[in-house]
Design an enzyme around this catalytic site. Sequence first.
Site, PDB file in Angstrom:
ATOM      1  N   LYS A 189       0.849  -1.193   0.000  1.00  0.00           N
ATOM      2  CA  LYS A 189       0.000   0.000   0.000  1.00  0.00           C
ATOM      3  C   LYS A 189       0.888   1.247   0.000  1.00  0.00           C
ATOM      4  CE  LYS A 189      -1.795   2.815   2.847  1.00  0.00           C
ATOM      5  NZ  LYS A 189      -1.672   4.051   2.023  1.00  0.00           N
ATOM      6  N   GLU A 265       9.984   1.159  10.315  1.00  0.00           N
ATOM      7  CA  GLU A 265      11.054   2.130   9.999  1.00  0.00           C
ATOM      8  C   GLU A 265      10.413   3.499  10.160  1.00  0.00           C
ATOM      9  OE1 GLU A 265      14.092   1.192   9.336  1.00  0.00           O
ATOM     10  OE2 GLU A 265      13.720  -0.944   9.028  1.00  0.00           O
ATOM     11  N   CYS A 300      13.762  11.032   6.419  1.00  0.00           N
ATOM     12  CA  CYS A 300      13.697  10.576   7.811  1.00  0.00           C
ATOM     13  C   CYS A 300      15.027  10.791   8.516  1.00  0.00           C
ATOM     14  CB  CYS A 300      13.318   9.102   7.844  1.00  0.00           C
ATOM     15  SG  CYS A 300      14.376   8.092   6.799  1.00  0.00           S
ATOM     16  N   GLU A 399      10.037  16.101  14.878  1.00  0.00           N
ATOM     17  CA  GLU A 399      10.363  15.935  13.460  1.00  0.00           C
ATOM     18  C   GLU A 399       9.496  16.893  12.648  1.00  0.00           C
ATOM     19  OE1 GLU A 399       9.121  12.299  11.389  1.00  0.00           O
ATOM     20  OE2 GLU A 399      11.117  12.191  10.510  1.00  0.00           O
TER      21      GLU A 399
HETATM   22  P1  NAD Z   1       2.537   8.254   7.862  1.00  0.00           P
HETATM   23  O1  NAD Z   1       2.850   7.453   9.066  1.00  0.00           O
HETATM   24  O2  NAD Z   1       1.511   9.309   7.964  1.00  0.00           O
HETATM   25  O3  NAD Z   1       2.077   7.297   6.660  1.00  0.00           O
HETATM   26  C1  NAD Z   1       2.878   6.247   6.220  1.00  0.00           C
HETATM   27  C2  NAD Z   1       1.991   5.215   5.547  1.00  0.00           C
HETATM   28  O4  NAD Z   1       1.110   4.683   6.522  1.00  0.00           O
HETATM   29  C3  NAD Z   1       1.112   5.766   4.438  1.00  0.00           C
HETATM   30  O5  NAD Z   1       0.994   4.828   3.402  1.00  0.00           O
HETATM   31  C4  NAD Z   1      -0.221   5.944   5.138  1.00  0.00           C
HETATM   32  O6  NAD Z   1      -1.336   5.881   4.268  1.00  0.00           O
HETATM   33  C5  NAD Z   1      -0.214   4.761   6.070  1.00  0.00           C
HETATM   34  N1  NAD Z   1      -1.099   4.905   7.235  1.00  0.00           N
HETATM   35  C6  NAD Z   1      -1.509   6.053   7.845  1.00  0.00           C
HETATM   36  N2  NAD Z   1      -2.357   5.759   8.851  1.00  0.00           N
HETATM   37  C7  NAD Z   1      -2.474   4.411   8.889  1.00  0.00           C
HETATM   38  C8  NAD Z   1      -3.210   3.511   9.699  1.00  0.00           C
HETATM   39  N3  NAD Z   1      -4.016   3.943  10.674  1.00  0.00           N
HETATM   40  N4  NAD Z   1      -3.097   2.185   9.460  1.00  0.00           N
HETATM   41  C9  NAD Z   1      -2.290   1.729   8.480  1.00  0.00           C
HETATM   42  N5  NAD Z   1      -1.591   2.537   7.661  1.00  0.00           N
HETATM   43  C10 NAD Z   1      -1.666   3.868   7.872  1.00  0.00           C
HETATM   44  O7  NAD Z   1       3.930   8.845   7.368  1.00  0.00           O
HETATM   45  P2  NAD Z   1       4.194   9.772   6.113  1.00  0.00           P
HETATM   46  O8  NAD Z   1       3.760  11.148   6.447  1.00  0.00           O
HETATM   47  O9  NAD Z   1       3.686   9.126   4.886  1.00  0.00           O
HETATM   48  O10 NAD Z   1       5.787   9.699   6.017  1.00  0.00           O
HETATM   49  C11 NAD Z   1       6.639  10.480   6.760  1.00  0.00           C
HETATM   50  C12 NAD Z   1       7.208   9.704   7.923  1.00  0.00           C
HETATM   51  O11 NAD Z   1       7.898   8.542   7.452  1.00  0.00           O
HETATM   52  C13 NAD Z   1       8.255  10.509   8.677  1.00  0.00           C
HETATM   53  O12 NAD Z   1       8.043  10.354  10.061  1.00  0.00           O
HETATM   54  C14 NAD Z   1       9.570   9.867   8.253  1.00  0.00           C
HETATM   55  O13 NAD Z   1      10.606  10.033   9.176  1.00  0.00           O
HETATM   56  C15 NAD Z   1       9.169   8.447   8.090  1.00  0.00           C
HETATM   57  N6  NAD Z   1      10.113   7.713   7.248  1.00  0.00           N
HETATM   58  C16 NAD Z   1      10.955   6.806   7.844  1.00  0.00           C
HETATM   59  C17 NAD Z   1      11.906   6.126   7.083  1.00  0.00           C
HETATM   60  C18 NAD Z   1      12.841   5.122   7.709  1.00  0.00           C
HETATM   61  O14 NAD Z   1      13.438   4.332   6.979  1.00  0.00           O
HETATM   62  N7  NAD Z   1      12.997   5.104   9.023  1.00  0.00           N
HETATM   63  C19 NAD Z   1      11.974   6.358   5.706  1.00  0.00           C
HETATM   64  C20 NAD Z   1      11.102   7.271   5.128  1.00  0.00           C
HETATM   65  C21 NAD Z   1      10.173   7.947   5.913  1.00  0.00           C
END
Ligand code: NAD
Length: 495
Positions: A189, A265, A300, A399
Amino acid sequence: MNDFASWHERARALSIDGRAVIDGKRVPSRTGQQFDNRSPVDGRELGPVARCGPEDVEVAVANARAAFDDGRWASLAPAKRKRILIKFADLMEQHRDELALLETLDMGKPIKYSLAVDVAGAANCIRWYGEAIDKVYGEIAPTPADSLALITREAVGVVGAIVPWNYPMLMASWKIGPALAAGNSVVLKPSEKSPLSALRLADLALEAGIPPGVFNVLPGYGNEAGSALALHMDVDCIAFTGSTRVGKQIVQMAGQSNLKRAWTELGGKSANIVCADCPDLDAAVAASIGSIFFNQGESCNAPSRLFVEELIRERFIEKALAMVPAFAPGDPLDAGTVMGAIVDDIQLATVMKYIGEGKAAGARLLAGGERVRLDTGGYYVAPTIFDGVDAGMSIAREEIFGPVLSVLSFTSLDEAVRQANATPYGLHAAVWTADLSKAIRTSRALRAGTVHVNQYDNDDITVPFGGYKQSGNGRDKSLHAFDKYTELKTTWIQV
Ligand code: NAD
């Protein structure tokens, strides 16, 4: 025709299919619902995307399970899976311009980085895991002579992968590369903010010969498709990249359902410590500024907290400010642009909220601090630097995920390390010093999954990527990623 005109023309000519990929076919969502997908580049509608929900997750997981159980992929000889994955990577490279364009239009990053970092890195990742899979051996335990104990790795089964929007194709590849190589079926997804490149990846995977049902892509919202996947009783493993807030929910959903393996992650607030004896101040400034503003600060592992030793603070800041104009946001479809658009209006509002809080808390705004390029209809923020930041301010603790650097100065390295570690996150950290012992002591003391010494931006598929503390568990990249997507089996044989 210059590059600028050429990318705009190609963008106009691009045909975009927002339907899901389930069991090898492009399909609308079961309910027929769609969502709008706006480009952050100029606010333009990119076309409707299937709004998948629990019904689609049911069908995709059932297909993924059937594909796994009949062994159409899992039982292929590793060398055969290798050949198909390498072809998949080749196809990604052949479709490089189209994939890069989708990434830039969907997410706002400069086209030059979509090409050189996202498409190139994603194809390299798929190829690397393809090449690795027929070179990974099992073990024989040193048991007594009357028995033979084999330790082997088996695919876990059906993997649910949920990824964010900041590197859509790359984050997807870090999951599907090792998961598919190991023989699993995958239901991916992508983020609702950037679903397009993942859908094209699924088309190319099929063209390469990955059998139908093995790699499914369901665009949709997190609280609809995402949670249905994380809660599903027949998903064996959920591999999540995203925020710490949602990561905690994912782990709970795994526990609430079938205790599927949950890998996370998550976010970061990485500390970058520059000591006065840093061996090359220009290199330290270039890496610090280049890494916080790369990808519009939406990384991130961005070094968003800069700890600079008081003795060199003024010189550092002077050099840093001289670099800022080079990061002025530009048209992401212009091949010369290095800073593009923020992914959407919601993220823009978050970034501007933090900038407001930094100003209100008394941090000194040295550069940026404002929205720019409003006439384009897109979402752009000027590269922003705050000096005189106090560890208690929200811009030093949370963040932001935008082009905002917080500068904190120090006189005692021990105190800088203490502050660097005083965060719930533990993704990356860095120390710059010419003193080898100091570098080693500090890198040992920093609680982070990756510590850089005298550089920040090195990256390679051969090294693990992941965090300590609330930056998550498990590791993407390298052979260690197979730990996520395989079960360790022991077989005792009586001799
Ligand atoms: P997010 O947590 O809002 O969303 C990530 C994914 O989760 C999306 O596909 C979203 O649709 C899904 N999601 C949201 N709510 C959900 C739920 N209740 N149940 C299941 N899935 C759900 O994050 P974002 O805004 O898309 O991305 C930014 C974040 O990702 C930042 O915190 C960044 O640091 C982190 N990130 C981490 C890494 C790593 O390798 N550690 C890499 C890239 C990004």
